[in-house]
Design a protein around this motif. Structure first.
Motif, PDB file in Angstrom:
ATOM      1  N   PHE A   5      47.502  28.293  35.946  1.00 19.55           N
ATOM      2  CA  PHE A   5      47.079  28.363  34.834  1.00 19.55           C
ATOM      3  C   PHE A   5      45.963  27.166  34.554  1.00 19.55           C
ATOM      4  O   PHE A   5      46.446  26.218  34.362  1.00 19.55           O
ATOM      5  CB  PHE A   5      48.281  28.883  34.163  1.00 19.55           C
ATOM      6  CG  PHE A   5      47.604  28.293  32.491  1.00 19.55           C
ATOM      7  CD1 PHE A   5      47.533  30.043  32.069  1.00 19.55           C
ATOM      8  CD2 PHE A   5      47.496  27.762  31.406  1.00 19.55           C
ATOM      9  CE1 PHE A   5      46.940  30.094  31.042  1.00 19.55           C
ATOM     10  CE2 PHE A   5      47.321  28.375  30.156  1.00 19.55           C
ATOM     11  CZ  PHE A   5      46.939  30.197  29.631  1.00 19.55           C
ATOM     12  N   HIS A   6      45.092  27.797  33.842  1.00 22.48           N
ATOM     13  CA  HIS A   6      43.728  26.694  33.963  1.00 22.48           C
ATOM     14  C   HIS A   6      43.484  27.322  32.182  1.00 22.48           C
ATOM     15  O   HIS A   6      43.746  28.245  32.114  1.00 22.48           O
ATOM     16  CB  HIS A   6      42.734  27.448  34.924  1.00 22.48           C
ATOM     17  CG  HIS A   6      42.656  27.304  35.908  1.00 22.48           C
ATOM     18  ND1 HIS A   6      42.542  25.768  36.680  1.00 22.48           N
ATOM     19  CD2 HIS A   6      42.923  27.779  36.524  1.00 22.48           C
ATOM     20  CE1 HIS A   6      43.131  25.992  38.151  1.00 22.48           C
ATOM     21  NE2 HIS A   6      42.913  27.348  38.200  1.00 22.48           N
ATOM     22  N   PRO A   7      43.958  26.309  31.622  1.00 24.75           N
ATOM     23  CA  PRO A   7      43.180  26.680  30.288  1.00 24.75           C
ATOM     24  C   PRO A   7      41.361  27.164  29.658  1.00 24.75           C
ATOM     25  O   PRO A   7      40.882  26.917  30.509  1.00 24.75           O
ATOM     26  CB  PRO A   7      43.482  24.809  29.647  1.00 24.75           C
ATOM     27  CG  PRO A   7      42.980  24.073  30.706  1.00 24.75           C
ATOM     28  CD  PRO A   7      43.566  25.449  31.693  1.00 24.75           C
ATOM     29  N   ARG A   8      41.315  27.323  29.031  1.00 20.79           N
ATOM     30  CA  ARG A   8      40.286  28.431  28.119  1.00 20.79           C
ATOM     31  C   ARG A   8      39.481  27.527  28.218  1.00 20.79           C
ATOM     32  O   ARG A   8      38.942  25.811  27.398  1.00 20.79           O
ATOM     33  CB  ARG A   8      40.634  29.240  27.096  1.00 20.79           C
ATOM     34  CG  ARG A   8      39.193  29.287  26.653  1.00 20.79           C
ATOM     35  CD  ARG A   8      38.986  30.679  25.682  1.00 20.79           C
ATOM     36  NE  ARG A   8      38.225  31.366  25.354  1.00 20.79           N
ATOM     37  CZ  ARG A   8      37.831  32.364  24.304  1.00 20.79           C
ATOM     38  NH1 ARG A   8      39.320  32.336  23.483  1.00 20.79           N
ATOM     39  NH2 ARG A   8      36.849  32.621  24.583  1.00 20.79           N
ATOM     40  N   GLU A   9      38.444  27.378  28.829  1.00 17.37           N
ATOM     41  CA  GLU A   9      37.227  26.207  29.508  1.00 17.37           C
ATOM     42  C   GLU A   9      36.678  26.340  27.244  1.00 17.37           C
ATOM     43  O   GLU A   9      35.836  27.346  27.658  1.00 17.37           O
ATOM     44  CB  GLU A   9      36.501  26.200  29.886  1.00 17.37           C
ATOM     45  CG  GLU A   9      36.734  25.678  31.536  1.00 17.37           C
ATOM     46  CD  GLU A   9      35.892  25.638  32.617  1.00 17.37           C
ATOM     47  OE1 GLU A   9      34.717  26.243  32.466  1.00 17.37           O
ATOM     48  OE2 GLU A   9      36.960  25.594  34.213  1.00 17.37           O
ATOM     49  N   SER A  10      36.491  24.990  27.041  1.00 23.57           N
ATOM     50  CA  SER A  10      35.332  25.205  26.323  1.00 23.57           C
ATOM     51  C   SER A  10      34.876  23.673  25.765  1.00 23.57           C
ATOM     52  O   SER A  10      35.230  23.245  26.060  1.00 23.57           O
ATOM     53  CB  SER A  10      35.901  25.361  24.670  1.00 23.57           C
ATOM     54  OG  SER A  10      35.423  25.369  23.711  1.00 23.57           O
ATOM     55  N   VAL A  11      32.993  23.002  25.236  1.00 26.81           N
ATOM     56  CA  VAL A  11      32.350  22.489  25.086  1.00 26.81           C
ATOM     57  C   VAL A  11      32.812  20.935  23.816  1.00 26.81           C
ATOM     58  O   VAL A  11      33.161  20.186  23.874  1.00 26.81           O
ATOM     59  CB  VAL A  11      31.183  23.096  24.428  1.00 26.81           C
ATOM     60  CG1 VAL A  11      30.841  21.739  24.309  1.00 26.81           C
ATOM     61  CG2 VAL A  11      30.464  24.131  25.442  1.00 26.81           C
ATOM     62  N   TYR A  12      33.958  22.409  22.967  1.00 21.51           N
ATOM     63  CA  TYR A  12      35.040  21.393  22.371  1.00 21.51           C
ATOM     64  C   TYR A  12      35.646  20.491  23.038  1.00 21.51           C
ATOM     65  O   TYR A  12      36.485  19.549  21.943  1.00 21.51           O
ATOM     66  CB  TYR A  12      35.257  22.148  21.280  1.00 21.51           C
ATOM     67  CG  TYR A  12      33.940  22.764  19.992  1.00 21.51           C
ATOM     68  CD1 TYR A  12      33.449  22.181  19.160  1.00 21.51           C
ATOM     69  CD2 TYR A  12      33.811  23.797  20.692  1.00 21.51           C
ATOM     70  CE1 TYR A  12      32.252  22.853  18.285  1.00 21.51           C
ATOM     71  CE2 TYR A  12      33.093  24.322  19.879  1.00 21.51           C
ATOM     72  CZ  TYR A  12      32.064  24.430  18.850  1.00 21.51           C
ATOM     73  OH  TYR A  12      30.962  24.423  17.941  1.00 21.51           O
ATOM     74  N   ASN A  13      36.021  20.923  23.854  1.00 21.93           N
ATOM     75  CA  ASN A  13      36.878  20.083  24.331  1.00 21.93           C
ATOM     76  C   ASN A  13      36.813  18.513  24.845  1.00 21.93           C
ATOM     77  O   ASN A  13      37.517  17.776  25.386  1.00 21.93           O
ATOM     78  CB  ASN A  13      37.444  21.278  25.648  1.00 21.93           C
ATOM     79  CG  ASN A  13      38.675  22.709  25.455  1.00 21.93           C
ATOM     80  OD1 ASN A  13      39.354  22.179  24.397  1.00 21.93           O
ATOM     81  ND2 ASN A  13      39.204  23.055  25.660  1.00 21.93           N
ATOM     82  N   LEU A  14      35.786  18.441  24.882  1.00 19.82           N
ATOM     83  CA  LEU A  14      34.764  16.961  25.605  1.00 19.82           C
ATOM     84  C   LEU A  14      34.984  16.406  24.444  1.00 19.82           C
ATOM     85  O   LEU A  14      34.991  15.538  24.601  1.00 19.82           O
ATOM     86  CB  LEU A  14      33.635  17.664  26.102  1.00 19.82           C
ATOM     87  CG  LEU A  14      33.395  18.945  27.519  1.00 19.82           C
ATOM     88  CD1 LEU A  14      32.263  18.945  27.949  1.00 19.82           C
ATOM     89  CD2 LEU A  14      34.414  18.179  28.753  1.00 19.82           C
ATOM     90  N   ILE A  15      34.779  17.039  23.531  1.00 18.78           N
ATOM     91  CA  ILE A  15      34.834  15.629  22.262  1.00 18.78           C
ATOM     92  C   ILE A  15      36.514  15.414  22.210  1.00 18.78           C
ATOM     93  O   ILE A  15      38.037  15.578  21.676  1.00 18.78           O
ATOM     94  CB  ILE A  15      34.066  16.753  20.848  1.00 18.78           C
ATOM     95  CG1 ILE A  15      32.944  16.863  20.958  1.00 18.78           C
ATOM     96  CG2 ILE A  15      34.328  15.501  20.040  1.00 18.78           C
ATOM     97  CD1 ILE A  15      32.910  17.833  19.983  1.00 18.78           C
ATOM     98  N   THR A  16      36.368  13.571  21.943  1.00 14.49           N
ATOM     99  CA  THR A  16      37.828  13.504  21.548  1.00 14.49           C
ATOM    100  C   THR A  16      37.714  13.281  20.205  1.00 14.49           C
ATOM    101  O   THR A  16      37.515  13.091  19.671  1.00 14.49           O
ATOM    102  CB  THR A  16      37.772  12.014  21.770  1.00 14.49           C
ATOM    103  OG1 THR A  16      36.487  11.473  22.377  1.00 14.49           O
ATOM    104  CG2 THR A  16      37.257  11.353  23.859  1.00 14.49           C
ATOM    105  N   GLU A  17      39.288  13.844  19.983  1.00 19.31           N
ATOM    106  CA  GLU A  17      40.070  13.460  19.168  1.00 19.31           C
ATOM    107  C   GLU A  17      40.197  12.498  18.341  1.00 19.31           C
ATOM    108  O   GLU A  17      41.133  11.626  18.528  1.00 19.31           O
ATOM    109  CB  GLU A  17      40.584  15.082  18.084  1.00 19.31           C
ATOM    110  CG  GLU A  17      40.335  16.276  18.734  1.00 19.31           C
ATOM    111  CD  GLU A  17      41.140  17.302  18.361  1.00 19.31           C
ATOM    112  OE1 GLU A  17      42.253  17.242  17.836  1.00 19.31           O
ATOM    113  OE2 GLU A  17      40.906  18.507  18.429  1.00 19.31           O
ATOM    114  N   GLU A  18      40.572  11.638  17.042  1.00 19.44           N
ATOM    115  CA  GLU A  18      40.432  10.840  16.716  1.00 19.44           C
ATOM    116  C   GLU A  18      42.421  11.071  15.602  1.00 19.44           C
ATOM    117  O   GLU A  18      42.086  11.578  15.233  1.00 19.44           O
ATOM    118  CB  GLU A  18      39.758   9.659  15.933  1.00 19.44           C
ATOM    119  CG  GLU A  18      38.392   9.321  16.321  1.00 19.44           C
ATOM    120  CD  GLU A  18      37.549   8.577  15.262  1.00 19.44           C
ATOM    121  OE1 GLU A  18      37.948   8.578  13.856  1.00 19.44           O
ATOM    122  OE2 GLU A  18      36.553   8.308  15.265  1.00 19.44           O
TER     123      GLU A  18
END
Length: 256
Positions: A5-18
């Motif tokens: 199972f691979h998570p859905r790829e998205s551009v927003y996943n590249l941004i680190t959340e504080e």
């Protein structure tokens, strides 16, 4: 093969959340806390032993003695004792039966009046029940006190007035009949005529009564009801006439 199972790829996943750390407010501490703790400690320390901490130790000489808790009367004063002991005056002796009483001395009590007074008689009563209920005999109606009145046995005034009016009315009626006889306006029925009229009235009543007995038991129409009422009224009138002819022996009728 096992599927990966691979998570859905998205551009927003590249941004680190504080990570935001929430700070809790400091816990509330009452300013009276040290005072309450001190008071609680003092109250506990005062009652750590059985009973109060400091008790007055009884003295060995102060033990419970016999009759110490009984109530005692107040002691008599010395002045009363002296007054009773210093009474030296004696009362005079009782006079003998041979001595004569001193004359001219007035007392508060009149012995002559008290010795000659008539004893009070008991009030007469009547008992009218088996439970002892009683009442005054005069009010019970058993004493014939009305015969002692001055006007006992006399005719009352209202009866005398009524009898007088009745007598005057009878005199006026007799006078009126006498005048009518003299003028020839009325005549008196003889016994034979009165008896004949009486028999005729009774015969008429018998005929009406025979018709009345022949009525139907069920009266459900207006005509039947009217006929019944007419027969009853005629019979009532005949009964009144029969009573008049039987009661009075002297009957006058107009002379036409």
């Amino acid at each position: 093969m096992s599927e990966v199972f691979h998570p859905r790829e998205s551009v927003y996943n590249l941004i680190t959340e504080e990570k935001v750390q929430t700070q809790k407010p400091p816990r509330y501490i009452s300013k009276f806390r040290p005072m309450v703790a001190l008071e609680k400690k003092l109250a506990k320390d005062a009652m750590r032993t059985m009973g109060p901490a400091k008790v007055e130790v009884p003295v060995p000489d102060n033990y419970l003695k016999k009759h110490s808790k009984e109530p005692k009367l107040p002691e008599k004063s010395q002045s009363l004792k002296v007054a009773h002991s210093t009474c030296t005056v004696k009362k005079p002796a009782v006079p003998t039966k041979t001595e004569r009483p001193p004359m001219g001395i007035h007392t508060k009590r009149n012995f002559i009046k008290t010795t000659t007074a008539v004893p009070m008689k008991p009030q007469p009563t009547s008992v009218d029940s088996n439970k002892g209920h009683k009442q005054c005999l005069d009010n019970s109606g058993l004493v014939p006190k009305y015969i002692k009145k001055k006007d006992y046995g006399e005719v009352p005034e209202y009866l005398q007035q009524r009898n007088g009016e009745k007598q005057r009315a009878q005199e006026e009626y007799d006078k009126f009949l006498k005048e009518q006889k003299e003028q020839g306006a009325v005549k008196q029925l003889s016994d034979f005529e009165r008896q004949a009229v009486l028999e005729g009235l009774k015969k008429n009543w018998d005929e009406l009564h025979h018709d009345y007995q022949g009525l139907s038991l069920v009266i459900n129409t207006l005509s039947k009801k009217a006929r019944k009422e007419r027969l009853e009224a005629a019979m009532k009138q005949l009964e009144n006439d029969i009573n008049v002819f039987e009661r009075y022996k002297t009957i006058y009728i107009p002379n036409n």
